[in-house]
Scaffold this active site. Sequence first.
Site, PDB file in Angstrom:
ATOM      1  N   GLU A   1      -9.429   7.103   3.146  1.00 30.45           N
ATOM      2  CA  GLU A   1     -10.478   6.154   3.673  1.00 30.45           C
ATOM      3  C   GLU A   1      -9.620   5.113   4.034  1.00 30.45           C
ATOM      4  OE1 GLU A   1      -9.754   6.058   0.291  1.00 30.45           O
ATOM      5  OE2 GLU A   1      -9.464   3.689  -0.066  1.00 30.45           O
TER       6      GLU A   1
ATOM      7  N   SER B   1       1.736  -9.651  -0.636  1.00 28.10           N
ATOM      8  CA  SER B   1       1.411  -8.454  -0.781  1.00 28.10           C
ATOM      9  C   SER B   1       1.815  -7.609   0.460  1.00 28.10           C
ATOM     10  CB  SER B   1      -0.139  -8.214  -1.166  1.00 28.10           C
ATOM     11  OG  SER B   1      -0.931  -8.985  -0.312  1.00 28.10           O
TER      12      SER B   1
ATOM     13  N   LYS C   1       0.825  -1.242   0.060  1.00 29.81           N
ATOM     14  CA  LYS C   1      -0.059   0.076   0.097  1.00 29.81           C
ATOM     15  C   LYS C   1       0.724   1.261  -0.160  1.00 29.81           C
ATOM     16  CE  LYS C   1      -4.389  -1.462   1.071  1.00 29.81           C
ATOM     17  NZ  LYS C   1      -4.467  -2.904   1.529  1.00 29.81           N
TER      18      LYS C   1
HETATM   19  C1  LIG Z   1      -5.084  -3.762   1.494  1.00 24.32           C
HETATM   20  C2  LIG Z   1      -4.419  -5.152   1.143  1.00 24.32           C
HETATM   21  C3  LIG Z   1      -4.748  -5.935  -0.030  1.00 24.32           C
HETATM   22  C4  LIG Z   1      -5.926  -5.930  -0.851  1.00 24.32           C
HETATM   23  O1  LIG Z   1      -5.937  -4.653  -1.505  1.00 24.32           O
HETATM   24  P1  LIG Z   1      -5.784  -4.755  -3.244  1.00 24.32           P
HETATM   25  O2  LIG Z   1      -6.013  -3.325  -3.424  1.00 24.32           O
HETATM   26  O3  LIG Z   1      -6.568  -5.831  -3.711  1.00 24.32           O
HETATM   27  O4  LIG Z   1      -4.328  -5.076  -3.420  1.00 24.32           O
HETATM   28  C5  LIG Z   1      -4.151  -7.135  -0.137  1.00 24.32           C
HETATM   29  N1  LIG Z   1      -3.080  -7.362   0.702  1.00 24.32           N
HETATM   30  C6  LIG Z   1      -2.510  -6.640   1.774  1.00 24.32           C
HETATM   31  C7  LIG Z   1      -1.528  -6.954   2.536  1.00 24.32           C
HETATM   32  C8  LIG Z   1      -3.311  -5.581   2.012  1.00 24.32           C
HETATM   33  O5  LIG Z   1      -2.969  -4.760   3.150  1.00 24.32           O
END
Ligand SMILES: *Cc1c(COP(=O)(O)O)cnc(C)c1O
Length: 425
Positions: A121, A389, A99
């Site tokens: 948000e 992610s 993020k």
């Molecule tokens: C917020 C988040 C997501 C989901 O958001 P995307 O916009 O689909 O990437 C996935 N993994 C993590 C670790 C997150 O914090």
Amino acid sequence: MRVNEDTDRKDARRSRDGYFGPYGGRYVPEVLRSAIEEIEAAFVKAMADPAFAAELQRLRSDFIGRPTPLLHAENASRLLGGADLYIKMEGLAHTGAHKINNAVGQVLLARRMGKRRVIAETGAGQHGVATAAACAKLGVECVVYMGSTDVDRQQPNVATMELFGAKVIPVSSGSRTLKDAINEAFRDWAGSFADTFYVIGSALGPSPYPDMVRTFQSVVGRETKNQLAERGVVPEALVACVGGGSNAIGFFEPFLDLENPRLIGVEAGGIGPGPGEHASRMTGEGARTGIVHGYKSRFLLDEDGQVAETRSISAGLDYPGIGPELAALGRSGRVEFRRATDAEALEALSFIAKNEGVVFALESAHAAAAAISLARSLRPGKAVVVNMSGRGDKDLFITAPVFRPVEWKAFLERELAALNAEGKK
Ligand SMILES: *Cc1c(COP(=O)(O)O)cnc(C)c1O
């Protein structure tokens, strides 16, 4: 570095007039049109400016900690007996997830536009934390809208945002969660856009946000492509989890125009396929085309066309909509969609932790579940890359009660007793 700048610029516009096939667009009240047009013009100009690219590059390396590594999961691969599994370690980025890539990009743009205030948000709080960190670093005031239910559930992230100097405003309308926080942020922006920039946290919202967020996240895919090429690995498939879709679209971006590898998006299967039990907008029942939060895409809607309740163990995958570009790529077949249940995600999380010494965030563990089953089904010599992610530290309050229920409860009771005793002194 030259290469990065050029590709950033090339990929800054994939939509046609803000649309990806039938999805996307800019469905906003008249009063916000000029604010969004101002952002669009500033974004296009910034992406063509080498000074902006240089500053972004400096923040990526020194503040975010890029490039993040690509790990060959050798032990897991051996046990699976199929394809080689590789992990893009995006969770090692500052604040623990992808993020921050988008937050830094948008806040840098806001500052360049002379905006003194940023609003955002947040659902679970991850985008709020990333935006608050970027604002602290770049010296911009930060206000984060968060559903009051989420504020209650996610106190550690609220505390972190406040530590970064952000103001967290609890939203107590509707279901008091993310969708209500987004509505409230738009309401603020309609009256404040002269000096305020709205930083949206995923690849969704009115155009140009889906283009902008993908552009700031595509660094993940470019690094992965280079890291694979350096090792002479030709991937069979790339796998990422999909909430709004920002980590997936950023990871996939440099591969979208190629025939291979296969690109696989994984949605939250929750506890089952019934209404309210999952958050699968591409493969689930109850998913339909709609217009919500300023864009047209696939949403989980109830019979009255209202946004439906969703369910997932991972707070980042329970948003009822999906970014328009991924919805279009799913429709065209370039991106395949799967789902993983809560139980499958937890099993994948513990398998990778035990064998690789890496704890996935619950969101990313959904991608791991799909990557593991795909790797198992492929021949040795093939390669599957999963995007981690985020890292799992943030989920301790959810995973500890699952993996160690008795010990965790006793620990919390002791902590509470100690706090109460302290309070009495
Ligand atoms: C917020 C988040 C997501 C989901 O958001 P995307 O916009 O689909 O990437 C996935 N993994 C993590 C670790 C997150 O914090």
